[in-house]
Design a protein around this motif. Structure first.
Motif, short mmCIF file in Angstrom:
data_model
loop_
_atom_site.label_atom_id
_atom_site.label_comp_id
_atom_site.label_asym_id
_atom_site.label_seq_id
_atom_site.Cartn_x
_atom_site.Cartn_y
_atom_site.Cartn_z
N VAL A 66 0.85 -1.19 0.00
CA VAL A 66 0.00 0.00 0.00
C VAL A 66 0.88 1.24 0.00
CG1 VAL A 66 -1.79 1.31 1.19
CG2 VAL A 66 -1.82 -1.20 1.26
N ASN A 67 0.73 2.06 -1.02
CA ASN A 67 1.44 3.33 -1.13
C ASN A 67 0.40 4.44 -0.94
OD1 ASN A 67 2.97 5.58 -1.83
ND2 ASN A 67 4.03 4.53 -3.50
N GLN A 68 0.37 5.05 0.25
CA GLN A 68 -0.59 6.11 0.57
C GLN A 68 0.15 7.44 0.69
OE1 GLN A 68 -3.52 5.27 3.62
NE2 GLN A 68 -3.65 7.42 4.23
N PHE A 69 -0.36 8.46 0.04
CA PHE A 69 0.38 9.71 -0.05
C PHE A 69 0.45 10.48 1.26
CE2 PHE A 69 0.60 14.30 -1.36
CZ PHE A 69 1.95 14.27 -1.69
N SER A 107 9.13 12.99 -2.59
CA SER A 107 10.34 12.18 -2.68
C SER A 107 10.20 10.90 -1.86
CB SER A 107 11.56 12.98 -2.22
OG SER A 107 11.45 13.36 -0.87
N THR A 108 9.52 11.00 -0.72
CA THR A 108 9.26 9.80 0.09
C THR A 108 8.36 8.84 -0.65
OG1 THR A 108 9.50 11.08 2.13
CG2 THR A 108 8.40 8.96 2.31
N THR A 109 7.39 9.38 -1.38
CA THR A 109 6.49 8.55 -2.18
C THR A 109 7.27 7.73 -3.19
OG1 THR A 109 4.70 10.17 -1.96
CG2 THR A 109 4.51 8.60 -3.75
N ASN A 110 8.24 8.33 -3.82
CA ASN A 110 9.07 7.61 -4.79
C ASN A 110 9.90 6.52 -4.12
OD1 ASN A 110 8.21 9.22 -6.97
ND2 ASN A 110 9.72 10.79 -6.50
N THR A 131 -3.24 10.49 -6.04
CA THR A 131 -2.54 10.62 -7.32
C THR A 131 -1.02 10.55 -7.24
OG1 THR A 131 -4.41 11.86 -8.25
CG2 THR A 131 -2.30 12.08 -9.37
N PRO A 132 -0.36 11.31 -6.35
CA PRO A 132 1.11 11.25 -6.33
C PRO A 132 1.64 9.84 -6.06
CG PRO A 132 0.35 13.16 -5.11
CD PRO A 132 -0.86 12.33 -5.40
N SER A 133 0.96 9.10 -5.21
CA SER A 133 1.39 7.73 -4.91
C SER A 133 1.20 6.82 -6.11
CB SER A 133 0.61 7.19 -3.71
OG SER A 133 1.01 7.84 -2.52
N ALA A 134 0.09 6.98 -6.79
CA ALA A 134 -0.17 6.16 -7.98
C ALA A 134 0.84 6.47 -9.07
CB ALA A 134 -1.59 6.39 -8.48
N ILE A 189 -1.56 -2.93 -10.32
CA ILE A 189 -1.61 -1.72 -9.51
C ILE A 189 -3.04 -1.20 -9.57
CG2 ILE A 189 -0.81 0.66 -9.23
CD1 ILE A 189 1.79 -0.16 -10.58
N ILE A 190 -3.67 -1.10 -8.41
CA ILE A 190 -5.03 -0.57 -8.34
C ILE A 190 -4.98 0.77 -7.62
CG2 ILE A 190 -7.35 -0.91 -7.45
CD1 ILE A 190 -7.05 -3.82 -7.78
#
Length: 322
Positions: A29-32, A68-71, A90-93, A111-112
């Protein structure tokens, strides 16, 4: 019995004999950023899978609004060997899709996305009906004409509306573009105040005071995560404040016409279940949540000096404080 059947049977016997070898599937899970709407998406997603008997391990990462952390998170998730990735906001996606394109072994991992305003504008997919490669999801795009109409119900003579947003968020840029068209169609001037990070939210809100009759915040992650600072400026200046995010009404905005983000998450979970069962992302059209609810906070209206007709109060789906 063919070779594949023998292999599957042997693998099952090995797992039974040595449970430690049976690996629970991982969903990354990538949450912004952490705020109630995005948190509700994750909770709804997890509850849907649990209620339907899907057993997985979650590796949840939160960038706390830092791109940058999201990346970095996106690259970490590729190392977690997930069976599926949930990208919230959006940034996380965008970061997750970019990381996937750089890692060949992730090309087949679905990727959902969820909580995404404009999937095409954000470069996540090129076609809503036939998404690109391994990416699909559920969009929270809402009709801006309904938001402008809601504000005009409270303030029929409004001539200038202020909007606060982060111009670096693709979802916010898309929202504001559509908001401007909707406002102009109803004879309202849209005055923009942009921020680059959370520390600029207070000053941006103050810059609108005296120039507009009301303020509005779309589903902008940077501003919504700091919504209390906007509420404070609105209360001190007696400038009515409206929003797109229903959770922000609980936090002090006057009203919103928006989604139930928990249900948004459950809808995303239902899509994930279909894909985990074998459906391909590229054959799974992007979905939208159609049902909108009208939230109203009477105490917020009072604190911002706005008199509200009883007919508006009675039309609210949810009244905060009752």
């Amino acid at each position: 019995m063919n070779f594949r059947a023998c292999f599957v049977l042997l693998a099952a016997l090995v797992c039974l004999a040595s449970p430690a070898l049976a690996k629970t599937p991982v969903i990354g899970v990538n949450q912004f950023v952490e705020h109630p709407a995005l948190d509700a998406i994750l909770k709804g997603f997890q509850d849907d899978l649990k209620e339907n008997g899907v057993v997985v391990e979650y590796k949840v990462y939160n960038a706390q609004g830092n791109v940058s952390t999201t990346n970095q998170i996106a690259n970490q998730i590729t190392d977690d060997d997930p069976v599926l990735v949930l990208a919230i906001a959006t940034p996380s996606a965008q970061a997750q899709v970019a990381a996937t394109r750089k890692n060949a072994h992730m090309a087949e991992v679905p990727i959902i996305f969820s909580g995404i305003t404009d999937p095409i504008g954000a470069g996540l997919v090129t076609n809503l009906e036939q998404p690109t490669a391994n990416v699909t999801g559920v969009s929270n795009q809402m009709p801006m004409d309904k938001h402008v109409a809601m504000i005009k119900r409270f303030m029929p003579d409004m001539k200038a509306l202020g909007v606060l947003y982060n111009a670096g968020e693709a979802n916010s840029v898309s929202n504001v573009r559509r908001l401007k068209a909707a406002a102009e169609a109803q004879g309202i001037e849209l005055i923009e105040a942009t921020v680059a990070n959370s520390s600029e939210v207070t000053q941006a809100a103050k810059s609108l005071v005296g120039k507009v009759q009301a303020m509005y915040v779309p589903t902008d992650n940077t501003v919504v995560s700091n919504i209390e600072t906007v509420v404070k400026v609105a209360e001190e200046s007696k400038t009515p404040f409206f929003c797109a995010d229903t959770d922000s009404v609980r936090r002090g905005a006057i009203a919103a016409v928006g989604l139930d983000y928990y249900e948004h998450g459950k809808q995303t979970g239902e899509m994930a279940r279909r894909i985990l069962a074998g459906a391909k992302p590229q054959d799974t059209p992007v979905e939208f949540q159609k049902t909108l609810q009208f939230y109203f906070n009477p105490k917020a209206a009072q604190r911002m000096g706005l008199q509200v007709p009883q007919e508006i109060v009675e039309s609210a789906d949810v009244i905060i404080g009752e």
